[in-house]
Design a protein around this motif. Structure first.
Motif, PDB file in Angstrom:
ATOM      1  N   ILE A 358      63.365  44.056  38.327  1.00 58.22           N
ATOM      2  CA  ILE A 358      62.447  43.718  39.687  1.00 58.22           C
ATOM      3  C   ILE A 358      62.572  44.874  40.427  1.00 58.22           C
ATOM      4  CG2 ILE A 358      62.184  41.893  41.711  1.00 58.22           C
ATOM      5  CD1 ILE A 358      63.129  39.732  40.004  1.00 58.22           C
ATOM      6  N   GLY A 359      63.967  45.099  40.822  1.00 62.71           N
ATOM      7  CA  GLY A 359      64.030  46.333  41.551  1.00 62.71           C
ATOM      8  C   GLY A 359      63.076  47.633  41.158  1.00 62.71           C
ATOM      9  N   GLN A 360      63.035  47.724  39.941  1.00 61.38           N
ATOM     10  CA  GLN A 360      62.445  49.076  39.402  1.00 61.38           C
ATOM     11  C   GLN A 360      60.923  48.840  39.596  1.00 61.38           C
ATOM     12  OE1 GLN A 360      63.968  50.638  35.629  1.00 61.38           O
ATOM     13  NE2 GLN A 360      66.114  50.387  36.348  1.00 61.38           N
ATOM     14  N   SER A 361      60.620  47.628  39.295  1.00 64.01           N
ATOM     15  CA  SER A 361      59.253  47.111  39.280  1.00 64.01           C
ATOM     16  C   SER A 361      58.643  47.383  40.611  1.00 64.01           C
ATOM     17  CB  SER A 361      58.794  45.748  38.833  1.00 64.01           C
ATOM     18  OG  SER A 361      59.394  45.610  37.413  1.00 64.01           O
ATOM     19  N   LEU A 362      59.390  47.208  41.686  1.00 63.09           N
ATOM     20  CA  LEU A 362      58.990  47.362  43.079  1.00 63.09           C
ATOM     21  C   LEU A 362      59.061  48.809  43.464  1.00 63.09           C
ATOM     22  CD1 LEU A 362      61.064  44.351  44.786  1.00 63.09           C
ATOM     23  CD2 LEU A 362      58.694  44.415  44.464  1.00 63.09           C
ATOM     24  N   VAL A 363      60.150  49.713  42.802  1.00 60.40           N
ATOM     25  CA  VAL A 363      60.018  50.947  43.058  1.00 60.40           C
ATOM     26  C   VAL A 363      58.673  51.518  42.568  1.00 60.40           C
ATOM     27  CG1 VAL A 363      61.166  53.331  42.412  1.00 60.40           C
ATOM     28  CG2 VAL A 363      62.397  51.326  43.004  1.00 60.40           C
ATOM     29  N   ILE A 364      58.252  51.224  41.382  1.00 64.90           N
ATOM     30  CA  ILE A 364      56.987  51.986  40.854  1.00 64.90           C
ATOM     31  C   ILE A 364      55.735  51.474  41.807  1.00 64.90           C
ATOM     32  CG2 ILE A 364      55.480  51.615  38.728  1.00 64.90           C
ATOM     33  CD1 ILE A 364      57.995  51.050  36.951  1.00 64.90           C
ATOM     34  N   MET A 365      55.765  50.288  42.023  1.00 67.21           N
ATOM     35  CA  MET A 365      54.448  49.668  42.779  1.00 67.21           C
ATOM     36  C   MET A 365      54.476  50.185  44.328  1.00 67.21           C
ATOM     37  SD  MET A 365      54.136  45.959  41.611  1.00 67.21           S
ATOM     38  CE  MET A 365      52.414  45.619  42.416  1.00 67.21           C
ATOM     39  N   SER A 366      55.783  50.626  44.674  1.00 61.69           N
ATOM     40  CA  SER A 366      55.787  51.081  46.150  1.00 61.69           C
ATOM     41  C   SER A 366      54.858  52.288  46.492  1.00 61.69           C
ATOM     42  CB  SER A 366      57.101  51.733  46.591  1.00 61.69           C
ATOM     43  OG  SER A 366      57.472  52.564  45.562  1.00 61.69           O
ATOM     44  N   VAL A 367      54.540  52.918  45.554  1.00 63.26           N
ATOM     45  CA  VAL A 367      53.812  54.230  45.556  1.00 63.26           C
ATOM     46  C   VAL A 367      52.117  53.675  45.800  1.00 63.26           C
ATOM     47  CG1 VAL A 367      53.091  54.643  43.260  1.00 63.26           C
ATOM     48  CG2 VAL A 367      53.194  56.659  44.945  1.00 63.26           C
ATOM     49  N   ILE A 368      51.756  52.645  45.417  1.00 64.93           N
ATOM     50  CA  ILE A 368      50.346  52.396  45.563  1.00 64.93           C
ATOM     51  C   ILE A 368      49.806  52.256  46.858  1.00 64.93           C
ATOM     52  CG2 ILE A 368      48.922  50.299  45.050  1.00 64.93           C
ATOM     53  CD1 ILE A 368      50.510  49.511  42.844  1.00 64.93           C
ATOM     54  N   PRO A 369      50.519  51.817  47.765  1.00 60.57           N
ATOM     55  CA  PRO A 369      49.899  51.899  49.288  1.00 60.57           C
ATOM     56  C   PRO A 369      49.687  53.517  49.626  1.00 60.57           C
ATOM     57  CG  PRO A 369      51.355  50.305  49.275  1.00 60.57           C
ATOM     58  CD  PRO A 369      51.540  50.691  47.982  1.00 60.57           C
ATOM     59  N   MET A 370      50.674  54.231  49.293  1.00 61.14           N
ATOM     60  CA  MET A 370      50.459  55.524  49.747  1.00 61.14           C
ATOM     61  C   MET A 370      49.226  56.477  49.132  1.00 61.14           C
ATOM     62  SD  MET A 370      53.330  55.813  51.285  1.00 61.14           S
ATOM     63  CE  MET A 370      53.771  54.016  51.693  1.00 61.14           C
ATOM     64  N   GLY A 371      48.735  55.717  48.269  1.00 65.48           N
ATOM     65  CA  GLY A 371      47.519  56.479  47.832  1.00 65.48           C
ATOM     66  C   GLY A 371      46.393  56.231  48.599  1.00 65.48           C
ATOM     67  N   LEU A 372      46.397  55.415  49.461  1.00 66.35           N
ATOM     68  CA  LEU A 372      45.482  54.969  50.426  1.00 66.35           C
ATOM     69  C   LEU A 372      45.592  55.970  51.670  1.00 66.35           C
ATOM     70  CD1 LEU A 372      43.401  52.824  51.296  1.00 66.35           C
ATOM     71  CD2 LEU A 372      45.063  51.522  52.532  1.00 66.35           C
ATOM     72  N   ILE A 373      46.676  56.597  51.958  1.00 68.82           N
ATOM     73  CA  ILE A 373      46.895  57.736  53.031  1.00 68.82           C
ATOM     74  C   ILE A 373      45.775  58.754  52.935  1.00 68.82           C
ATOM     75  CG2 ILE A 373      48.531  59.140  54.057  1.00 68.82           C
ATOM     76  CD1 ILE A 373      50.687  57.209  53.397  1.00 68.82           C
ATOM     77  N   GLY A 374      45.750  59.333  51.370  1.00 71.59           N
ATOM     78  CA  GLY A 374      45.089  60.391  51.173  1.00 71.59           C
ATOM     79  C   GLY A 374      43.467  60.098  51.253  1.00 71.59           C
ATOM     80  N   VAL A 375      43.230  58.788  50.934  1.00 65.79           N
ATOM     81  CA  VAL A 375      41.843  58.224  51.002  1.00 65.79           C
ATOM     82  C   VAL A 375      41.288  58.502  52.451  1.00 65.79           C
ATOM     83  CG1 VAL A 375      40.019  56.455  50.644  1.00 65.79           C
ATOM     84  CG2 VAL A 375      41.940  56.931  48.789  1.00 65.79           C
ATOM     85  N   ILE A 376      41.996  57.814  53.475  1.00 69.06           N
ATOM     86  CA  ILE A 376      41.914  57.801  54.959  1.00 69.06           C
ATOM     87  C   ILE A 376      41.680  59.179  55.306  1.00 69.06           C
ATOM     88  CG2 ILE A 376      42.533  56.738  57.064  1.00 69.06           C
ATOM     89  CD1 ILE A 376      43.596  54.477  55.598  1.00 69.06           C
ATOM     90  N   LEU A 377      42.757  59.902  55.170  1.00 72.00           N
ATOM     91  CA  LEU A 377      42.717  61.317  55.775  1.00 72.00           C
ATOM     92  C   LEU A 377      41.723  62.177  55.306  1.00 72.00           C
ATOM     93  CD1 LEU A 377      46.550  62.433  55.534  1.00 72.00           C
ATOM     94  CD2 LEU A 377      45.344  61.859  57.501  1.00 72.00           C
ATOM     95  N   ALA A 378      41.110  61.720  53.995  1.00 72.82           N
ATOM     96  CA  ALA A 378      39.934  62.672  53.438  1.00 72.82           C
ATOM     97  C   ALA A 378      38.630  62.159  54.010  1.00 72.82           C
ATOM     98  CB  ALA A 378      39.974  62.459  51.852  1.00 72.82           C
ATOM     99  N   PHE A 379      38.603  60.794  54.374  1.00 72.87           N
ATOM    100  CA  PHE A 379      37.332  60.497  55.002  1.00 72.87           C
ATOM    101  C   PHE A 379      37.259  60.879  56.249  1.00 72.87           C
ATOM    102  CE2 PHE A 379      36.711  58.023  51.158  1.00 72.87           C
ATOM    103  CZ  PHE A 379      35.236  57.797  50.942  1.00 72.87           C
ATOM    104  N   LYS A 380      38.526  60.990  57.031  1.00 72.50           N
ATOM    105  CA  LYS A 380      38.399  61.226  58.388  1.00 72.50           C
ATOM    106  C   LYS A 380      38.173  62.688  58.621  1.00 72.50           C
ATOM    107  CE  LYS A 380      39.374  60.033  62.769  1.00 72.50           C
ATOM    108  NZ  LYS A 380      38.680  59.187  63.243  1.00 72.50           N
ATOM    109  N   ILE A 381      38.726  63.399  57.884  1.00 71.46           N
ATOM    110  CA  ILE A 381      38.358  64.870  57.765  1.00 71.46           C
ATOM    111  C   ILE A 381      36.893  65.287  57.635  1.00 71.46           C
ATOM    112  CG2 ILE A 381      39.013  67.290  56.979  1.00 71.46           C
ATOM    113  CD1 ILE A 381      41.895  66.202  56.502  1.00 71.46           C
ATOM    114  N   LYS A 382      36.515  64.710  56.711  1.00 71.35           N
ATOM    115  CA  LYS A 382      34.903  64.770  56.317  1.00 71.35           C
ATOM    116  C   LYS A 382      34.154  64.371  57.349  1.00 71.35           C
ATOM    117  CE  LYS A 382      31.724  64.287  52.734  1.00 71.35           C
ATOM    118  NZ  LYS A 382      31.224  63.524  51.196  1.00 71.35           N
ATOM    119  N   GLY A 383      34.300  63.062  57.957  1.00 70.31           N
ATOM    120  CA  GLY A 383      33.824  62.237  58.794  1.00 70.31           C
ATOM    121  C   GLY A 383      32.799  61.481  58.145  1.00 70.31           C
TER     122      GLY A 383
END
Length: 525
Positions: A358-383
């Protein structure tokens, strides 16, 4: 722990940034068909609507440049809605076909604003509305406020106040109240106390009025094999005069002839062209079209909500609701959230089966929300405006990000078995998988960028539905790849430390219990 905490703070901050950004259900950059419509008073002759449409046609042809206008078509007596159309002599519609956005300098909203300003002085007796037709699935009006209640008079009064507030809101181009007053009608209000005193019932009064205006069959004559009824009613001139009502009599059960105006009060007022109901209550909708550069349905809803609550304090029997695109957005986002939760659960169970942890599965899935950071920053910079299609790109991004994490965690497990040193295993696994992870992501991003930035260096502007999805996918993946090579190893080490802590904790408890059991045995001996 500091690195993991830093990325967590970055993710929370990006969520707050996303809340302040504009959101649009489906992008409207591809609008090429615009309906410029007129709505007059019920009973307006068709010839007047024809003249009004002709004036608007000349204005459109003279206002739009050749590179902006493809063609126009007009329909007299028809009013287009989002999903249907209405018929009436007081309606008129002009379909304006614009050229593609990359072939003209002005945007669709800029063209519409100029046309609306020029149209109002030309046809002052008509109400001007605009309807934009764009690709993609059907959706409601940009802004729609539904007022429901039992009193039609209160609804009519309140709808005008709401329309005034709506017109004063920045970004609103045109507004419309869907309630239309019909032809004038005469309401017969019976004085029940006086009618009872004179022995006249409401049924008798209604029958007398029906006889006078619709006729009553008094006898029949037979001609050949056909019975022809003889109907008696007022002549055409009398039926069209209000004064006739004062001359009518009703016969009471006692045989007395009583003037109708003694027991009935006649009130003249306009009728309703169409009566709509929702949940057995009358409903009037106020809708508006927007300039998407100045406002979005979501921003208008937030601005109007407190004003409507304050306005409706004086009308406790009337309720309001935001329909149109706002309602469609809630439904779509609700379905997307459900799909996201189901996908997260499915991915988690698959990972638990693969890694038996279960622990390693959570480690793998912990990166999923981080992808949203790049999306928000890209849309914010582009306007750019966040949209439903962009969120679909985020959902698609999950699969690729999880794949990179699986490869990295699996390689770390193998290195731990070979080396026996956790830190060294993580370092060597990251170095060994650095090139495959980077190459996989770079090739994917390189394939998506031409779609995400179509029209940047000339040529076609691309599909406005695909572009937000490709843009979110590309920049979300680019950021998530870097995060994967840092965030996943850090979380893996935290997982090992937490695992080691609990192992030591349980082993100490076991030793203490063994010592206690040994002490008891010695004392017994």
């Amino acid at each position: 722990f500091l690195v993991s905490f830093f990325f967590l703070v970055l993710f929370v901050s990006s969520i707050f940034v996303a809340k302040s950004m504009r959101f649009e259900l489906f992008p409207g950059d591809d609008v090429r068909l615009v309906f410029l419509q007129i709505k007059g008073e019920v009973g307006t002759p068709l010839e007047e609507s024809d003249v009004a449409i002709a004036k608007l046609e000349k204005m459109i042809l003279s206002s739009l440049k050749p590179e902006e206008l493809d063609q126009i078509r007009s329909k007299i007596g028809k009013f287009m809605d989002e999903r249907s159309s209405k018929i009436g002599n007081h309606y008129g519609s002009i379909m304006i076909y614009l050229t593609p956005p990359d072939e003209r300098e002005r945007t669709t909203d800029e063209i519409i604003n100029d046309l609306v300003k020029s149209s109002k002085p030309l046809v002052p007796k008509y109400e001007i509305t605009v309807l934009k037709r764009q690709g993609g699935p059907p959706k409601g009006k940009a802004v729609e406020i539904e007022l429901t209640g039992d009193s039609l008079d209160d609804l009519k009064l309140l709808s005008k106040k709401v329309q005034k507030i709506l017109n004063e809101t920045k970004g609103v181009v045109t507004s419309e109240i869907d309630f239309e007053e019909g032809k004038k009608q005469i309401i017969a209000k019976v004085d029940n106390s006086e009618a009872r005193r004179l022995g006249v019932s409401t049924d008798l009064i209604a029958m007398e009025l029906r006889k006078a205006f619709s006729g009553d069959s008094v006898t029949e004559i037979r001609e050949s094999d056909e019975d022809i009824p003889i109907r008696v009613y007022l002549d055409k001139e009398s039926r069209g005069s209000v004064k006739t009502l004062d001359k009518l009599f009703v016969l009471s059960p006692r045989g007395n002839r009583i003037r109708l105006n003694k027991v009935v009060k006649f009130v003249e007022r306009p009728g309703a062209f169409v009566i709509r109901r929702k949940d057995r209550k009358r409903i009037i909708s106020i809708s508006a079209s927007l300039d998407k550069k100045l406002a979005t349905p979501n921003s208008i809803t937030k601005a109007l909500d407190p004003k409507l609550k304050e306005l409706l304090d004086d009308y406790p029997s009337i309720a309001y609701n935001f329909g149109g695109e706002n309602e469609d957005t809630k439904e779509s986002m609700g379905a997307l959230v459900k799909a996201g939760i189901i996908s997260f659960i499915c991915i988690f169970f698959v990972l638990v089966v693969m890694f038996n942890s279960i622990g390693q599965s959570l480690v793998i899935m912990s990166v999923i929300p981080m992808g949203l950071i790049g999306v928000i920053l890209a849309f914010k910079i582009k306007g750019a405006v966040l949209s439903f299609m962009a969120l679909l790109g985020v959902i698609a991004l999950i699969g690729v990000v999880v794949n990179d994490s699986i490869v990295l965690v699996n390689f770390i497990n193998k290195k731990r078995e070979d080396l026996g040193n956790d830190m060294q295993a993580v370092i060597e696994a990251c170095m060994g998988r650095f090139r495959p992870v980077i190459l996989t992501s770079v090739t994917t991003v390189a394939g998506l960028l031409p779609v995400a930035h179509a029209g940047l260096f000339g040529g076609s502007v691309g599909d406005p539905f695909v572009k937000p999805m490709a843009f979110a996918f590309a920049y979300g993946l680019a950021f998530a790849t870097v995060i994967t090579l840092i965030f996943v190893p850090v979380n893996y080490l935290i997982y090992l430390k937490v695992l080691s802590f609990f192992r030591n904790l349980f082993s100490r408890k076991t030793d203490i219990e063994d010592d206690m059991d040994g002490g008891v045995l010695e004392s017994e001996v």
